[in-house]
Write a protein that holds these residues in place. Structure first.
Motif, PDB file in Angstrom:
ATOM      1  N   PRO A   1       0.960  -1.369  -0.574  1.00  0.00           N
ATOM      2  CA  PRO A   1      -0.066   0.361   0.069  1.00  0.00           C
ATOM      3  C   PRO A   1       0.443   1.558   0.051  1.00  0.00           C
ATOM      4  CG  PRO A   1      -0.978  -1.683   1.871  1.00  0.00           C
ATOM      5  CD  PRO A   1       0.472  -1.984   1.131  1.00  0.00           C
ATOM      6  N   ALA A   2       1.781   1.391   0.175  1.00  0.00           N
ATOM      7  CA  ALA A   2       2.955   2.521   0.547  1.00  0.00           C
ATOM      8  C   ALA A   2       3.913   2.664  -0.646  1.00  0.00           C
ATOM      9  CB  ALA A   2       3.701   1.991   1.517  1.00  0.00           C
ATOM     10  N   ILE A   3       3.861   1.648  -1.736  1.00  0.00           N
ATOM     11  CA  ILE A   3       4.272   1.429  -3.013  1.00  0.00           C
ATOM     12  C   ILE A   3       3.358   2.150  -3.977  1.00  0.00           C
ATOM     13  CG2 ILE A   3       4.936   0.760  -5.168  1.00  0.00           C
ATOM     14  CD1 ILE A   3       6.649  -1.474  -3.108  1.00  0.00           C
ATOM     15  N   ARG A   4       1.485   1.535  -3.566  1.00  0.00           N
ATOM     16  CA  ARG A   4       0.571   2.342  -4.349  1.00  0.00           C
ATOM     17  C   ARG A   4       0.633   3.375  -4.211  1.00  0.00           C
ATOM     18  NH1 ARG A   4      -2.921  -0.681  -7.037  1.00  0.00           N
ATOM     19  NH2 ARG A   4      -1.958  -2.626  -6.418  1.00  0.00           N
ATOM     20  N   ALA A   5       0.907   4.475  -3.027  1.00  0.00           N
ATOM     21  CA  ALA A   5       0.377   5.959  -2.572  1.00  0.00           C
ATOM     22  C   ALA A   5       1.395   6.467  -3.176  1.00  0.00           C
ATOM     23  CB  ALA A   5      -0.253   5.643  -0.701  1.00  0.00           C
ATOM     24  N   TYR A   6       2.163   5.791  -2.807  1.00  0.00           N
ATOM     25  CA  TYR A   6       3.570   7.119  -3.715  1.00  0.00           C
ATOM     26  C   TYR A   6       3.550   7.555  -4.902  1.00  0.00           C
ATOM     27  CZ  TYR A   6       7.682   8.572  -4.754  1.00  0.00           C
ATOM     28  OH  TYR A   6       9.392   9.775  -4.475  1.00  0.00           O
ATOM     29  N   VAL A   7       2.902   5.975  -6.218  1.00  0.00           N
ATOM     30  CA  VAL A   7       2.632   6.431  -7.217  1.00  0.00           C
ATOM     31  C   VAL A   7       1.503   6.752  -7.671  1.00  0.00           C
ATOM     32  CG1 VAL A   7       2.207   5.120  -9.465  1.00  0.00           C
ATOM     33  CG2 VAL A   7       3.897   4.403  -7.942  1.00  0.00           C
ATOM     34  N   GLU A   8       0.832   6.873  -6.818  1.00  0.00           N
ATOM     35  CA  GLU A   8      -0.760   7.886  -6.787  1.00  0.00           C
ATOM     36  C   GLU A   8      -0.139   9.469  -6.705  1.00  0.00           C
ATOM     37  OE1 GLU A   8      -3.868   5.637  -4.751  1.00  0.00           O
ATOM     38  OE2 GLU A   8      -4.112   4.177  -5.811  1.00  0.00           O
ATOM     39  N   SER A   9       0.630   9.027  -5.655  1.00  0.00           N
ATOM     40  CA  SER A   9       0.547  10.836  -5.260  1.00  0.00           C
ATOM     41  C   SER A   9       1.384  11.801  -6.127  1.00  0.00           C
ATOM     42  CB  SER A   9       1.347  10.887  -3.785  1.00  0.00           C
ATOM     43  OG  SER A   9       2.623  10.297  -3.786  1.00  0.00           O
ATOM     44  N   LYS A  10       2.687  10.586  -6.446  1.00  0.00           N
ATOM     45  CA  LYS A  10       3.529  11.635  -7.553  1.00  0.00           C
ATOM     46  C   LYS A  10       2.808  11.577  -8.862  1.00  0.00           C
ATOM     47  CE  LYS A  10       7.654  11.592  -6.103  1.00  0.00           C
ATOM     48  NZ  LYS A  10       8.057  12.838  -5.970  1.00  0.00           N
ATOM     49  N   LEU A  11       1.837  11.026  -9.075  1.00  0.00           N
ATOM     50  CA  LEU A  11       0.332  11.247 -10.113  1.00  0.00           C
ATOM     51  C   LEU A  11      -0.683  12.222 -10.337  1.00  0.00           C
ATOM     52  CD1 LEU A  11       0.206   7.592 -11.759  1.00  0.00           C
ATOM     53  CD2 LEU A  11       1.505   9.190 -12.227  1.00  0.00           C
ATOM     54  N   ASP A  12      -0.637  12.474  -9.014  1.00  0.00           N
ATOM     55  CA  ASP A  12      -1.422  13.834  -9.432  1.00  0.00           C
ATOM     56  C   ASP A  12      -0.678  15.012  -9.887  1.00  0.00           C
ATOM     57  OD1 ASP A  12      -3.542  12.075  -7.421  1.00  0.00           O
ATOM     58  OD2 ASP A  12      -2.798  12.716  -5.745  1.00  0.00           O
ATOM     59  N   ARG A  13       0.203  14.848  -9.525  1.00  0.00           N
ATOM     60  CA  ARG A  13       1.343  16.581 -10.287  1.00  0.00           C
ATOM     61  C   ARG A  13       1.094  16.208 -11.785  1.00  0.00           C
ATOM     62  NH1 ARG A  13       7.630  15.999 -10.330  1.00  0.00           N
ATOM     63  NH2 ARG A  13       7.718  17.152 -12.182  1.00  0.00           N
ATOM     64  N   ILE A  14       0.544  15.164 -12.381  1.00  0.00           N
ATOM     65  CA  ILE A  14       0.329  15.102 -13.420  1.00  0.00           C
ATOM     66  C   ILE A  14      -0.846  15.620 -13.432  1.00  0.00           C
ATOM     67  CG2 ILE A  14       0.408  13.395 -15.486  1.00  0.00           C
ATOM     68  CD1 ILE A  14       3.038  13.975 -14.253  1.00  0.00           C
ATOM     69  N   VAL A  15      -1.949  14.507 -13.156  1.00  0.00           N
ATOM     70  CA  VAL A  15      -2.993  15.053 -13.404  1.00  0.00           C
ATOM     71  C   VAL A  15      -3.341  16.925 -13.115  1.00  0.00           C
ATOM     72  CG1 VAL A  15      -5.625  14.992 -12.906  1.00  0.00           C
ATOM     73  CG2 VAL A  15      -4.077  13.107 -13.257  1.00  0.00           C
ATOM     74  N   ARG A  16      -2.632  17.086 -12.443  1.00  0.00           N
ATOM     75  CA  ARG A  16      -2.702  18.746 -11.879  1.00  0.00           C
ATOM     76  C   ARG A  16      -2.320  19.536 -13.046  1.00  0.00           C
ATOM     77  NH1 ARG A  16       0.053  19.517  -6.874  1.00  0.00           N
ATOM     78  NH2 ARG A  16       2.788  19.530  -8.530  1.00  0.00           N
ATOM     79  N   HIS A  17      -1.194  19.512 -14.094  1.00  0.00           N
ATOM     80  CA  HIS A  17      -1.093  19.807 -14.856  1.00  0.00           C
ATOM     81  C   HIS A  17      -1.688  19.801 -16.123  1.00  0.00           C
ATOM     82  CE1 HIS A  17       3.924  20.044 -13.393  1.00  0.00           C
ATOM     83  NE2 HIS A  17       2.490  21.359 -12.814  1.00  0.00           N
ATOM     84  N   PHE A  18      -2.546  18.590 -16.162  1.00  0.00           N
ATOM     85  CA  PHE A  18      -3.112  18.160 -17.272  1.00  0.00           C
ATOM     86  C   PHE A  18      -4.153  17.424 -17.524  1.00  0.00           C
ATOM     87  CE2 PHE A  18      -3.396  15.895 -21.713  1.00  0.00           C
ATOM     88  CZ  PHE A  18      -3.620  17.086 -22.420  1.00  0.00           C
ATOM     89  N   ASP A  19      -5.587  17.731 -17.084  1.00  0.00           N
ATOM     90  CA  ASP A  19      -7.149  16.805 -16.799  1.00  0.00           C
ATOM     91  C   ASP A  19      -8.133  16.066 -17.570  1.00  0.00           C
ATOM     92  OD1 ASP A  19      -7.385  19.634 -18.449  1.00  0.00           O
ATOM     93  OD2 ASP A  19      -9.198  20.343 -16.356  1.00  0.00           O
ATOM     94  N   GLN A  20      -7.416  16.646 -19.182  1.00  0.00           N
ATOM     95  CA  GLN A  20      -7.766  15.560 -20.296  1.00  0.00           C
ATOM     96  C   GLN A  20      -6.447  14.626 -20.286  1.00  0.00           C
ATOM     97  OE1 GLN A  20      -7.373  17.512 -23.924  1.00  0.00           O
ATOM     98  NE2 GLN A  20      -8.827  19.659 -23.340  1.00  0.00           N
TER      99      GLN A  20
END
Length: 116
Positions: A14-33
């Motif tokens: 779960p720690a790895i999964r949460a880490y990946v999801e938190s890092k991918l939030d940066r991508i979604v913040r820059h590009f919402d499509q």
């Protein structure tokens, strides 16, 4: 947006999964499509001892698929460099889309006309 995280020869904690999801939030913040994201985390064979951990991502956006891959000694380092590469590619795609939204020909003033 769907996020699919899989592990090859690796247990996803779960720690790895949460880490990946938190890092991918940066991508979604820059590009919402973003339509969906498929992340593959894995460990390669011992032949490449220096860079064993591998992280790949396929990010689907409207009309395009962005692929990035990273290898490192540590899984978290591989994820970090992967997100940096992906962020650069996403910003490039975003600028490309934004650059095509120029004014139409009918709204451009004629060469001899005065500006109001």
């Amino acid at each position: 947006m769907n996020i699919l995280i899989t592990g090859q020869h690796l247990d996803l904690t779960p720690a790895i999964r949460a880490y990946v999801e938190s890092k991918l939030d940066r991508i979604v913040r820059h590009f919402d499509q973003v339509i969906d994201i498929a992340v593959i985390l894995g460990v390669d064979t011992p032949a490449d001892k220096d860079r064993r951990h591998r992280a790949e991502v396929n990010l689907r956006v409207k009309g395009d698929v962005i692929h990035a891959e990273s290898r490192a000694e540590d899984l978290y380092a591989a994820i970090d460099t992967l997100v940096e590469k992906l962020d650069r590619q996403v910003l490039k795609v975003k600028e490309k889309i934004k650059g095509h939204r120029q004014t139409s020909i009918k709204h451009i003033p004629e060469p001899g006309a005065e500006m109001p």
